[in-house]
Design an enzyme around this catalytic site. Sequence first.
Site, PDB file in Angstrom:
ATOM      1  NE  ARG A 192      22.871 -18.016   5.826  1.00 55.79           N
ATOM      2  CZ  ARG A 192      24.090 -18.379   5.428  1.00 55.79           C
ATOM      3  NH1 ARG A 192      24.526 -18.111   4.207  1.00 55.79           N
ATOM      4  NH2 ARG A 192      24.882 -19.039   6.259  1.00 55.79           N
ATOM      5  CE1 TYR A 214       3.224  -0.854   5.257  1.00 57.18           C
ATOM      6  CE2 TYR A 214       5.375  -1.719   4.647  1.00 57.18           C
ATOM      7  CZ  TYR A 214       4.341  -1.618   5.552  1.00 57.18           C
ATOM      8  OH  TYR A 214       4.407  -2.268   6.751  1.00 57.18           O
ATOM      9  CG  ASP A 260       5.781  -2.537  -3.968  1.00 58.56           C
ATOM     10  OD1 ASP A 260       4.972  -3.451  -4.232  1.00 58.56           O
ATOM     11  OD2 ASP A 260       6.116  -2.242  -2.803  1.00 58.56           O
ATOM     12  CE  LYS A 276       0.806  -6.425   2.734  1.00 62.62           C
ATOM     13  NZ  LYS A 276       1.778  -6.918   3.678  1.00 62.62           N
TER      14      LYS A 276
HETATM   15  O1  P1T Z   1       5.144  -6.566   4.992  1.00 65.77           O
HETATM   16  P1  P1T Z   1       6.138  -6.971   3.955  1.00 65.77           P
HETATM   17  O2  P1T Z   1       5.914  -8.334   3.400  1.00 65.77           O
HETATM   18  O3  P1T Z   1       7.563  -6.752   4.380  1.00 65.77           O
HETATM   19  O4  P1T Z   1       5.879  -6.001   2.694  1.00 65.77           O
HETATM   20  C1  P1T Z   1       6.103  -4.630   2.726  1.00 65.77           C
HETATM   21  C2  P1T Z   1       5.255  -3.942   1.697  1.00 65.77           C
HETATM   22  C3  P1T Z   1       5.830  -3.578   0.493  1.00 65.77           C
HETATM   23  N1  P1T Z   1       5.131  -2.967  -0.472  1.00 65.77           N
HETATM   24  C4  P1T Z   1       3.823  -2.690  -0.313  1.00 65.77           C
HETATM   25  C5  P1T Z   1       3.077  -1.992  -1.410  1.00 65.77           C
HETATM   26  C6  P1T Z   1       3.169  -3.036   0.873  1.00 65.77           C
HETATM   27  O5  P1T Z   1       1.860  -2.743   1.002  1.00 65.77           O
HETATM   28  C7  P1T Z   1       3.903  -3.669   1.923  1.00 65.77           C
HETATM   29  C8  P1T Z   1       3.278  -4.024   3.217  1.00 65.77           C
HETATM   30  N2  P1T Z   1       2.079  -3.350   3.490  1.00 65.77           N
HETATM   31  C9  P1T Z   1       1.301  -3.493   4.614  1.00 65.77           C
HETATM   32  C10 P1T Z   1       1.638  -4.290   5.637  1.00 65.77           C
HETATM   33  C11 P1T Z   1       0.073  -2.688   4.650  1.00 65.77           C
HETATM   34  O6  P1T Z   1      -0.843  -2.964   5.453  1.00 65.77           O
HETATM   35  O7  P1T Z   1      -0.021  -1.767   3.853  1.00 65.77           O
END
Ligand code: P1T
Length: 383
Positions: free
Chosen positions: A49, A101, A173, A198
């Site tokens: 962790r 998002y 971000d 992503k």
């Molecule tokens: O899904 P996660 O790994 O927790 O990430 C969140 C997140 C944060 N910032 C941006 C710009 C994002 O696009 C996302 C997640 N977005 C999607 C799942 C989507 O389909 O837009």
Amino acid sequence: MKEMKFETKVIHVGGEPDPVTGAIMPPIFQTSTYVQSSPGEHKGYEYTRSHNPTRTRLETLLASLENAKHCLVTSSGLAASSLIMHMLPKGSKIICGDDVYGGTYRLFTKVFQDMHEFHFVDTTNLSTFETAVDKIKPALIWVETPTNPLLKISDIKGISAIAKKNGAMTVVDNTFMSPYFQNPITLGADIVIHSMTKFINGHSDVVGGAMMFNSDDLHKKLFYLQNAIGPCQSPFDSWLVIRGIKTLALRMKAHQENAMKIAKFLETHPKVEKVIYPGLTSHPQHALAKSQMSGFGGMITFFVKGGIEESRRFLENVHLFALAESLGGVESLVDHPAIMTHASIPKEVREGLGIYDNLIRLSVGVEDCDDLIGDLNTAFGKV
Ligand code: P1T
């Protein structure tokens, strides 16, 4: 050694052969704990962790890609965002870009709303932004650029400078650009966050997050919270990202090349009302995009002529573009933000921003572009 170029870093930084066996691929340290020779005497690893050697390799690489001193890898993008929220003193004022998002919006307005005070502001206009900073006196500025899903662009250098002058910290971000096309820390931001789910991983087989920064103090606080709260990434997922990221430069170039062709195709299509892509000269912030990004990425947003019925017909008739949430994988995806990724934003807020029922978001993959355009054309034929 001379500073490596991006294409070399993704393959070599943190990627030294295993010192014990010479294995060229890093081992997956699939372990929860580490043997100590005497209480408190260990080799820097006590419990996964807190630290794990596979994750350490990934963190070393990601820090280097964002030109940062530190990186922490988390179990998801939202886990990284949550740790930053936990770090702020209770009652902190936060200015957040108005288009983010849907999950980020939900996190701020439904989970942390009693802990901090959030103000959603259009950060694309520096003078409106500065007025808001003067009035609100925030501790932290949160911007997505380009935004999800409207691909609005904020001036990272300008925002960071205004924030600094007012004693606020800037978080960017950078998920949509990946470190290949944009480096917010170099432009003045204090923290960069990514959903590694992503483009960074790029193969739609991992959920993960990362945050990078230079400050030792931020590292101390955020590492403490990550260890105390627990959203660390598993060794196997870290290893998959180490594998996926090796082709980040190749993939980003291919995403962009396809996206540019598709954006131009959409711009001339009679069933399309409007296309948003930072690489098009019609994008209102094309000049800013060119000045702070080294490419325009693989995300396109467009409005199909009509409403929900026309959107549905289009979305039910694409085949290569898979109808799914998420983005940034090698395969092309299509999303309906109003019903899917941004459904947690109230309709009136969503529509106030311009996220209508005829808005469609494409994550353009690295397939053959003629095949992708053919797929879109077929679907338009059914609208
Ligand atoms: O899904 P996660 O790994 O927790 O990430 C969140 C997140 C944060 N910032 C941006 C710009 C994002 O696009 C996302 C997640 N977005 C999607 C799942 C989507 O389909 O837009």
